[in-house]
Design a protein around this motif. Structure first.
Motif, PDB file in Angstrom:
ATOM      1  N   TRP A  47      15.241 -70.089  82.248  1.00  0.00           N
ATOM      2  CA  TRP A  47      16.336 -70.801  82.919  1.00  0.00           C
ATOM      3  C   TRP A  47      16.234 -72.311  82.676  1.00  0.00           C
ATOM      4  O   TRP A  47      17.204 -72.963  82.309  1.00  0.00           O
ATOM      5  CB  TRP A  47      16.293 -70.489  84.417  1.00  0.00           C
ATOM      6  CG  TRP A  47      17.185 -71.342  85.271  1.00  0.00           C
ATOM      7  CD1 TRP A  47      16.880 -72.553  85.816  1.00  0.00           C
ATOM      8  CD2 TRP A  47      18.526 -71.049  85.677  1.00  0.00           C
ATOM      9  NE1 TRP A  47      17.941 -73.036  86.541  1.00  0.00           N
ATOM     10  CE2 TRP A  47      18.957 -72.142  86.479  1.00  0.00           C
ATOM     11  CE3 TRP A  47      19.398 -69.984  85.457  1.00  0.00           C
ATOM     12  CZ2 TRP A  47      20.237 -72.185  87.049  1.00  0.00           C
ATOM     13  CZ3 TRP A  47      20.661 -70.029  86.030  1.00  0.00           C
ATOM     14  CH2 TRP A  47      21.075 -71.113  86.820  1.00  0.00           C
ATOM     15  N   ALA A  85      22.019 -67.924  82.746  1.00  0.00           N
ATOM     16  CA  ALA A  85      21.580 -69.281  82.417  1.00  0.00           C
ATOM     17  C   ALA A  85      22.570 -69.951  81.471  1.00  0.00           C
ATOM     18  O   ALA A  85      22.991 -71.086  81.709  1.00  0.00           O
ATOM     19  CB  ALA A  85      20.186 -69.249  81.795  1.00  0.00           C
ATOM     20  N   VAL A 106      15.568 -62.805  83.974  1.00  0.00           N
ATOM     21  CA  VAL A 106      15.456 -64.163  83.432  1.00  0.00           C
ATOM     22  C   VAL A 106      14.348 -64.907  84.161  1.00  0.00           C
ATOM     23  O   VAL A 106      14.353 -65.018  85.394  1.00  0.00           O
ATOM     24  CB  VAL A 106      16.792 -64.920  83.572  1.00  0.00           C
ATOM     25  CG1 VAL A 106      16.636 -66.364  83.091  1.00  0.00           C
ATOM     26  CG2 VAL A 106      17.881 -64.208  82.783  1.00  0.00           C
TER      27      VAL A 106
END
Length: 259
Positions: free
Chosen positions: A103, A150, A98
């Motif tokens: 995020w 996230a 990620v």
């Protein structure tokens, strides 16, 4: 018509659109906000209620766009009795893959968005004597899982933001609650849940099925209505019992079948 108005974000499809249908069926007017303008306009056309609907194109993470949209809704309908913070996005990736940008975008939409919407709507509710707010969190904010670092974290933050908003806005007659959907047969779920994933969910859900968008809409409407007048600061799981179970359900079911 009741004369009441709901403002729903992420209303172009899925749970947001189902909620809009429910409020309209109960005689409310609905301001429908979404960043997907074409999809939103098509949804409003299909509802065919020009007297009771308003399409608002806005990104909930943009403070100026949020303020402008809320003012348009207030100018059109006079009051906003309920706010449903449904807009959200998800990025399904392993934690080490990620990016910071991904995020930040998930946090901006899923957590900052509801913060900004309440900042814009709560003063109007305060001045009119009260109102109801429902934030759409997720079981992923209560139970950790893979690929959701996230998304799950943003929804966990939204669950606490709900309690914070309830604690601070109660003096103004504003109730704030959250609905935490479990697996629901939305377009997103159908796109990303393989048959194997669906089977795993069924194995761990006591009611042994996915939820329906209309069932989430029913819970949202209840929390916005008079029957929930003494309910605030709560997170209602609408998940077929998924949050209540541990890892033993498939084994127990197998034992029952074999007994």
């Amino acid at each position: 018509m009741t004369g009441k108005t709901a403002l729903i974000t992420g209303a172009a499809r899925g749970i947001g659109l189902a909620a809009a249908r429910k409020f309209l069926a109960e005689g409310w007017r609905v301001a429908m906000l979404d960043v997907l303008s074409d999809t939103l306009l098509e949804a409003v056309r299909e509802l065919d209620r020009p007297d009771a609907t308003l399409a608002l194109e806005a990104d909930v993470s943009d403070p100026a766009a949020v303020q402008a949209a809320v003012q348009k809704a207030h100018a059109r309908f006079g009051r906003i009795h309920a706010l449903v913070n449904n807009a959200g996005i998800a990025i399904f990736k392993p934690i080490l893959e990620v990016s910071l940008e991904e995020w930040q975008r998930v946090m901006a939409v899923n957590l900052t968005g509801p913060f900004l919407m309440v900042q814009a709507v709560a003063p109007l509710m305060r001045d009119q004597g009260g109102g109801a707010i429902v934030n759409i969190t997720s079981i992923s904010g209560l139970r950790a899982s893979t690929l959701r670092v996230a998304y799950g974290t943003s929804k966990a933050g939204l669950a606490h933001l709900t309690k914070q908003q309830a604690a601070e806005l109660g003096d103004y007659g504003i109730r704030v609650n959250a609905v935490a959907p479990g697996p629901v047969d939305t377009a997103m779920a159908k796109a990303v849940h393989t048959p194997e994933i669906r089977a795993d969910y069924h194995d761990h859900i006591p009611l042994n099925r996915y939820g329906l968008e209309s069932e989430l809409a029913n819970a949202i409407f209840f929390l916005c209505g008079e029957q929930a007048d003494y309910i605030t600061g709560q997170v209602l799981c609408v998940d077929g019992g998924f949050d209540s179970t541990g890892i033993g359900l498939p084994t127990l079911r197998g034992q029952r079948r074999n007994s």
